[in-house]
Design an enzyme around this catalytic site. Structure first.
Site, PDB file in Angstrom:
ATOM      1  N   LYS A   1       0.829  -1.204   0.000  1.00 59.37           N
ATOM      2  CA  LYS A   1       0.000   0.000   0.000  1.00 59.37           C
ATOM      3  C   LYS A   1       0.874   1.269   0.000  1.00 59.37           C
ATOM      4  CE  LYS A   1      -2.177  -0.967   3.898  1.00 59.37           C
ATOM      5  NZ  LYS A   1      -1.603  -2.274   4.304  1.00 59.37           N
TER       6      LYS A   1
ATOM      7  N   ARG B   1      -9.548   0.918   9.069  1.00 62.91           N
ATOM      8  CA  ARG B   1      -9.106  -0.424   9.438  1.00 62.91           C
ATOM      9  C   ARG B   1     -10.182  -1.188  10.188  1.00 62.91           C
ATOM     10  NH1 ARG B   1      -3.260   0.531   9.236  1.00 62.91           N
ATOM     11  NH2 ARG B   1      -2.090  -1.399   9.504  1.00 62.91           N
TER      12      ARG B   1
ATOM     13  N   ARG C   1      11.685  -6.240   4.796  1.00 61.65           N
ATOM     14  CA  ARG C   1      11.629  -4.839   5.232  1.00 61.65           C
ATOM     15  C   ARG C   1      12.351  -4.678   6.581  1.00 61.65           C
ATOM     16  NH1 ARG C   1       5.773  -2.293   5.079  1.00 61.65           N
ATOM     17  NH2 ARG C   1       5.460  -3.368   7.051  1.00 61.65           N
TER      18      ARG C   1
ATOM     19  N   ARG D   1      11.083  -0.424  12.316  1.00 60.08           N
ATOM     20  CA  ARG D   1       9.733  -0.673  12.816  1.00 60.08           C
ATOM     21  C   ARG D   1       9.717  -1.792  13.841  1.00 60.08           C
ATOM     22  NH1 ARG D   1       4.924  -0.210   8.462  1.00 60.08           N
ATOM     23  NH2 ARG D   1       3.912  -1.270  10.198  1.00 60.08           N
TER      24      ARG D   1
ATOM     25  N   ARG E   1      -0.595  -9.061  13.695  1.00 59.22           N
ATOM     26  CA  ARG E   1      -1.095  -8.066  12.721  1.00 59.22           C
ATOM     27  C   ARG E   1      -1.981  -8.739  11.673  1.00 59.22           C
ATOM     28  NH1 ARG E   1       4.339  -5.604  10.831  1.00 59.22           N
ATOM     29  NH2 ARG E   1       3.121  -4.170   9.557  1.00 59.22           N
TER      30      ARG E   1
HETATM   31  P1  AMP Z   1       0.815   0.517   9.241  1.00 62.20           P
HETATM   32  O1  AMP Z   1       2.028   1.367   9.057  1.00 62.20           O
HETATM   33  O2  AMP Z   1      -0.339   0.964   8.363  1.00 62.20           O
HETATM   34  O3  AMP Z   1       1.100  -0.952   9.127  1.00 62.20           O
HETATM   35  O4  AMP Z   1       0.301   0.755  10.740  1.00 62.20           O
HETATM   36  C1  AMP Z   1       1.121   0.432  11.842  1.00 62.20           C
HETATM   37  C2  AMP Z   1       0.303   0.317  13.112  1.00 62.20           C
HETATM   38  O5  AMP Z   1      -0.335   1.584  13.392  1.00 62.20           O
HETATM   39  C3  AMP Z   1      -0.835  -0.688  13.078  1.00 62.20           C
HETATM   40  O6  AMP Z   1      -0.398  -2.000  13.344  1.00 62.20           O
HETATM   41  C4  AMP Z   1      -1.735  -0.136  14.188  1.00 62.20           C
HETATM   42  O7  AMP Z   1      -1.206  -0.413  15.454  1.00 62.20           O
HETATM   43  C5  AMP Z   1      -1.619   1.373  13.967  1.00 62.20           C
HETATM   44  N1  AMP Z   1      -2.624   1.883  13.019  1.00 62.20           N
HETATM   45  C6  AMP Z   1      -2.383   2.443  11.796  1.00 62.20           C
HETATM   46  N2  AMP Z   1      -3.533   2.811  11.205  1.00 62.20           N
HETATM   47  C7  AMP Z   1      -4.522   2.487  12.057  1.00 62.20           C
HETATM   48  C8  AMP Z   1      -5.946   2.593  12.006  1.00 62.20           C
HETATM   49  N3  AMP Z   1      -6.561   3.119  10.947  1.00 62.20           N
HETATM   50  N4  AMP Z   1      -6.643   2.112  13.086  1.00 62.20           N
HETATM   51  C9  AMP Z   1      -6.037   1.596  14.155  1.00 62.20           C
HETATM   52  N5  AMP Z   1      -4.712   1.462  14.267  1.00 62.20           N
HETATM   53  C10 AMP Z   1      -3.939   1.899  13.231  1.00 62.20           C
END
Ligand code: AMP
Length: 189
Positions: free
Chosen positions: A13, A88, A127, A134, A145
């Site tokens: 994404k 999400r 990654r 991260r 996740r």
């Molecule tokens: P990502 O970089 O999109 O994989 O997001 C990393 C982490 O941020 C996720 O595993 C969640 O803990 C948190 N997170 C990101 N976006 C959301 C969302 N829309 N709702 C809830 N938690 C989020």
């Protein structure tokens, strides 16, 4: 143009959102990046969410909805935006609908990027090796996740399917081929 990129962790994404940002002048709104910036700056919000991100769980809908509501009306989103990592949950998707309606804005497409689980694990591992910044990019947290994705996020797929907004791309292809597939969808619409 206003888009949602949907898919499990490691689906690509962020990569595709960045390309669309350059190509169409749309703003990439990555909620994960926003939360990581809060953690890096040691803000109150950052302190509150740090352990949630580290565990691979979801931050509360209230916090996320407020974060996005503030963001989509900023001048840099005038040409449009790509939501990367939001919504999400179905509750977030419903709140997004309300927000857009309040601002008389529409969504052009919701694009689901499909990638099989084995490939997702291998991408996240890669990654972690290349980037290493991260806390959630490791096999154990990745399992959670994926679980969270299946239980809490995947239900938004039928939500957008019902609204006939969902488009699917095969995310197993090369970055360029995925990009071409997305471009095709955006030109068709
Ligand atoms: P990502 O970089 O999109 O994989 O997001 C990393 C982490 O941020 C996720 O595993 C969640 O803990 C948190 N997170 C990101 N976006 C959301 C969302 N829309 N709702 C809830 N938690 C989020």
């Amino acid at each position: 143009m206003r888009l949602i990129l949907l898919g499990p962790p490691g689906a690509g994404k962020g990569t595709q959102a960045k390309r669309l940002e350059d190509l169409y002048g749309l703003k990439q709104l990555s909620t994960g990046d926003m939360l990581r910036a809060e953690i890096s700056s040691n803000s109150d919000l950052g302190k509150k969410v740090e352990s949630i991100l580290a565990a691979g769980d979801l931050v509360s809908d209230d916090i996320m909805v407020e974060m996005i509501a503030h963001r989509i009306t900023k001048p840099d989103c005038e040409k449009g935006f790509i939501l990367d990592g939001f919504p999400r949950t179905v509750a977030q998707a419903e709140s997004l609908d309300d927000m857009l309606e309040n601002h008389k804005l529409n969504l052009n497409a919701v694009i689901e990027m499909q990638v099989n689980e084995e490939e997702l694990y291998s991408r996240v591992q890669k990654r972690a090796e290349e980037d290493g910044t991260r806390a959630d990019d490791n096999v154990e947290i990745m399992k959670n996740r994926m679980d969270v994705y299946r239980k809490q996020t995947a239900p938004i797929i039928p939500y957008y399917l019902d609204k006939t907004m969902l488009k699917v791309v095969d995310g197993m292809q090369s970055i360029d081929d995925v990009a071409s597939a997305i471009d095709m969808i955006l030109k068709i619409d």
